[in-house]
Enzyme design. Structure first.
Site, short mmCIF file in Angstrom:
data_model
loop_
_atom_site.label_atom_id
_atom_site.label_comp_id
_atom_site.label_asym_id
_atom_site.label_seq_id
_atom_site.Cartn_x
_atom_site.Cartn_y
_atom_site.Cartn_z
N GLU A 299 0.80 -1.23 0.00
CA GLU A 299 0.00 0.00 0.00
C GLU A 299 0.83 1.28 0.00
OE1 GLU A 299 0.39 -2.26 2.40
OE2 GLU A 299 0.26 -1.42 4.42
N HIS A 323 -8.17 -3.95 -1.13
CA HIS A 323 -7.38 -4.07 0.09
C HIS A 323 -6.33 -2.96 0.18
CE1 HIS A 323 -5.36 -6.35 3.37
NE2 HIS A 323 -4.29 -5.72 2.89
N GLU A 324 -5.55 -2.82 -0.86
CA GLU A 324 -4.47 -1.81 -0.80
C GLU A 324 -5.06 -0.39 -0.73
OE1 GLU A 324 -1.92 -3.19 0.05
OE2 GLU A 324 -2.23 -5.20 -0.76
N HIS A 327 -6.07 0.54 2.75
CA HIS A 327 -4.96 0.99 3.60
C HIS A 327 -4.78 2.51 3.57
CE1 HIS A 327 -3.03 -2.51 5.31
NE2 HIS A 327 -2.87 -3.12 4.15
N GLU A 346 -3.82 -4.50 9.33
CA GLU A 346 -4.31 -5.51 8.37
C GLU A 346 -5.72 -6.01 8.67
OE1 GLU A 346 -2.95 -5.81 5.64
OE2 GLU A 346 -0.94 -5.01 6.01
N ASP A 403 8.55 -9.89 10.49
CA ASP A 403 8.04 -10.65 9.35
C ASP A 403 7.70 -12.09 9.73
OD1 ASP A 403 7.53 -10.04 6.62
OD2 ASP A 403 9.01 -11.56 6.09
N TYR A 411 -4.99 -10.54 9.66
CA TYR A 411 -5.92 -10.18 8.59
C TYR A 411 -7.33 -10.71 8.87
CZ TYR A 411 -1.81 -9.16 5.66
OH TYR A 411 -0.65 -8.65 5.15
N1 BES Z 1 0.98 -4.41 3.79
C1 BES Z 1 0.73 -5.69 3.24
C2 BES Z 1 1.97 -6.41 2.77
C3 BES Z 1 3.01 -6.63 3.85
C4 BES Z 1 2.64 -7.09 5.09
C5 BES Z 1 4.33 -6.38 3.59
C6 BES Z 1 3.62 -7.29 6.07
C7 BES Z 1 5.29 -6.58 4.56
C8 BES Z 1 4.94 -7.04 5.80
C9 BES Z 1 -0.28 -5.62 2.10
O1 BES Z 1 -1.28 -4.69 2.30
C10 BES Z 1 -0.98 -6.96 2.04
O2 BES Z 1 -1.60 -7.30 2.99
N2 BES Z 1 -0.86 -7.66 0.91
C11 BES Z 1 -1.50 -8.94 0.71
C12 BES Z 1 -2.72 -8.79 -0.14
C13 BES Z 1 -4.02 -8.85 0.52
C14 BES Z 1 -5.17 -8.84 -0.46
C15 BES Z 1 -4.22 -9.79 1.64
C16 BES Z 1 -0.56 -9.83 -0.06
O3 BES Z 1 0.46 -9.34 -0.52
O4 BES Z 1 -0.85 -11.00 -0.22
ZN ZN Z 2 -2.59 -5.18 3.83
#
Ligand code: BES
Ligand code: ZN
Length: 630
Positions: A299, A323-324, A327, A346, A403, A411
């Site tokens: 995002e 989703h993005e 954010h 999330e 991470d 989520y």
């Molecule tokens: N912000 C996250 C990606 C992220 C989370 C990067 C934690 C680094 C550490 C992003 O918004 C996200 O949640 N992406 C998901 C997509 C979503 C539709 C669940 C993904 O990349 O799968």
């Molecule tokens: Zn996210």
């Protein structure tokens, strides 16, 4: 500060941020007067001390050396002192600090770096003068900087030009910019980027829509953001407008398909604004990256970074855009104060994503997405163990790479709690609460306690009714989990049953009108232990192995690995080499690693694929395969 005190700081930080956080607390309290020198406990993943001196503005000047895979940078930081502290503390990792100066950059100053900690890097303490308002740092990044992926032309759609992108969340910004790398600090920024002539540079900022002749670009980001939202990409990019405030950036070969796929974005923005107030970031554009991008989406403000694997050709995977986009309220506007509060980013976002999809596609569609999300959550909890602390919403990630603790619980369990609160308080009251929450906390960070307090204040009855403690500080799925109607996939299950019971051949099943979601449910509910013949029948009828849709392919490959369906393995190998999205790679390598034969095949493929993956993905897959550098 004396040398002795500095060493003591470095030592205490080493402990406070390292794996032995408990020992650190003891060492610190035993340290008496010197315990005051230890970094703020507010964010266990940062060396910074924003409560003493805080960064408010960043001026970046970056020269990109694609040959050497290095960024030569100057970061000028506008700072504000809130105490008499005489040092600015920043985070760095793998950065070579060449020179630090104060004011206009002419007055060189002294600085110290702590010892290197794995994952966290080194704290950089810069000596300040009493009136210092600006600090200028010259530095060079390491070719292995974890945030940055340098792609060869062969890794792009066009195949002719190199590509670069960054991924700063959660604590990787410090590998390309010396900064207070904590989501509790926000700053505005401006940047100058020197890219190879002919390529376009874009950032999480106001962006160009045309290439410059000399590869030089300037950017401004007038809204204050936390460091994890700093982002840069450079490549053979073109821009296409979609609506008045929305557009796509992508390689020429991809841009047309991308603009078609994401055409509903403007309508999604309108729907979100109607619920949660104005979009406060100016434009909302989407950058489609090459397939090695390790996430589905990120995002980055004004410019979501996205995987090309959501371009399915039928707009079926655009919930990721919702989703993005969501954010832009939950996360970018109101930000989790530390990574322990990740669910505030999330969980809220996944809840809002579903509300956007309901507004744009209707309640049944949204219900179907919730069913899939419940499946994800159930399998995640099963994998982590129902009592695991990693299934709590509020996490304890101190001493760990954040991470490693970020999983789909934040989520899906997070979204479910908000759904329950909505059902308990009533939609109207809950929507009003969220609108006000975003309004009052705009451009600020907040923690789990802050959310609970705001909720209890505004909706005391709902807050009391749902057992917040069990949801937030307890494991697994609480009993009052709001279950989606199970009917969403009834037709899919009925068709599958007809096939299994021999009533109809695969080719005769009624799958007309099925979208990616129905197919995913179909594949996920296939029983284990199907024969090669049965799998071949399904493959011949539905073309799973050669599907153009990465979600469907990935779900099918899981089945193929589990049941040893050899005809899919060439395509699987190609997929693993092409696609770097961790969400797909993780289950596939995990399934492969379950047998000795699978593990050895996977290790061979991984040796070929690994150089093309981003560090976010290699970190995860290295662990799964027990990979050691060869
Ligand atoms: N912000 C996250 C990606 C992220 C989370 C990067 C934690 C680094 C550490 C992003 O918004 C996200 O949640 N992406 C998901 C997509 C979503 C539709 C669940 C993904 O990349 O799968
Ligand atoms: Zn996210």
């Amino acid at each position: 500060m004396t040398q002795r005190a500095l060493i003591s700081v470095a030592f205490a930080l080493t402990l406070a941020c390292g794996p032995a956080a408990d020992e650190a607390d003891e060492a610190v309290s035993a340290g008496g007067a010197e315990s005051a020198l230890v970094a703020s406990p507010a964010d266990p993943h940062s060396f910074s001390r924003p409560e003493e001196v805080v960064v408010r503005h960043l001026e970046l000047d970056l020269k990109l050396d694609f040959e050497a895979k290095r960024i030569h940078g100057t970061a000028a930081l506008g700072i504000e002192k809130t105490t008499a502290a005489d040092q600015l503390w920043l985070d760095t990792r793998g950065l070579e600090i060449e020179r630090v100066a104060l004011g206009d950059g002419s007055a060189e100053t002294t600085f110290t770096l702590t010892d290197e900690l794995p994952t966290f890097g080194r704290g950089l303490a810069i000596d300040l003068e009493p009136g210092t308002e600006r600090v200028v740092i010259d530095y060079v990044t390491d070719p292995g900087a974890e945030a940055v992926q340098w792609l060869s032309p062969a890794q792009t759609a066009g195949g002719e030009h190199p590509f670069l992108f960054t991924q700063s969340q959660a604590i990787l910004a410090r590998t390309w910019v010396p900064i207070q790398d904590t989501p509790g600090v926000r700053f505005t920024y401006e940047a100058t980027v020197q890219a190879p002539p002919g390529l376009m540079a874009v950032m999480s900022a106001e962006n160009p829509t045309e290439r410059s002749a000399d590869g030089r670009y300037t950017f401004a980001m007038p809204q204050a953001i936390p460091s994890y939202l700093l982002a840069l990409a450079v490549g053979d990019l073109e821009f296409r407008a979609m609506g008045p405030r929305t557009g796509v950036y992508a390689e020429p070969a991809v841009v047309e398909a991308a603009a078609w796929e994401f055409a509903e974005t403007e309508a999604m923005m309108d729907a979100t604004e109607a619920l949660y107030g104005p979009y406060r970031w100016g434009r909302y554009d989407i950058l489609v990256l090459p397939p090695s991008f390790p996430f589905g989406g990120m995002e980055n403000p004004r410019l979501t970074f996205a995987t090309p694997t959501i371009i399915a050709g039928d707009r079926s995977l655009v919930a990721l855009v919702a989703h993005e986009l969501a954010h832009s309220w939950s996360g970018n506007l109101v930000t989790n104060a530390t990574w322990n509060d990740f669910w505030l980013n999330e969980g809220f976002t996944s809840y809002i994503e579903n509300r956007i999809m309901e507004a744009v596609e209707g309640p049944e569609y949204a219900e179907m997405l919730r069913s899939l999300s419940l499946q994800d959550l159930e399998s995640e909890i099963e994998e982590l163990g129902a009592e695991s602390a990693d299934t709590h919403l509020f996490l304890n990630l101190a001493g760990r790479n954040p991470d490693d603790g970020m999983n789909s619980v934040a989520y899906d369990k997070g979204a479910a709690l908000l759904r329950l609160l909505e059902e308990t308080a009533g939609r109207e009251a809950f929507d009003a609460f969220l609108l006000d929450y975003f309004e009052r906390l705009a451009y600020q960070s907040t923690d789990t306690g802050g959310f609970v307090a705001a909720l209890k204040d505004a909706l005391p009855d709902a807050a009391a009714a749902v057992d917040l403690d069990a949801w937030i500080y307890g494991p697994g799925l609480p009993d009052n989990f709001p279950k989606p109607e199970s009917g969403a996939f009834g037709a899919v299950e009925a068709e599958l049953a007809r096939w299994r019971e021999g009533e109809a051949a695969a080719a005769r099943l009624d799958t007309a009108g099925w979208t990616t979601h129905e197919w995913l449910h179909f594949l996920r509910t296939l029983p284990a232990g199907l024969s090669g013949e049965q799998l071949a029948e399904l493959d011949a009828a539905f073309g799973f192995t050669a599907a153009g849709n990465a979600e469907i392919q990935a779900a099918w490959f899981e089945v193929a690995i589990r049941d040893g369906y050899a005809p899919a393995f060439d395509a699987l190998e190609e997929f693993l080499i092409q696609v770097g999205r961790r969400k797909f790679l993780k289950p596939l390598y995990t399934e492969l690693a379950k047998t000795e034969e699978g593990l050895s095949w996977a290790t061979e493929v991984y040796a070929k694929a690994r150089p093309g993956y981003h560090s976010v993905s290699t970190n995860t897959i290295d662990d799964i395969l027990g990979w050691t550098a060869r």
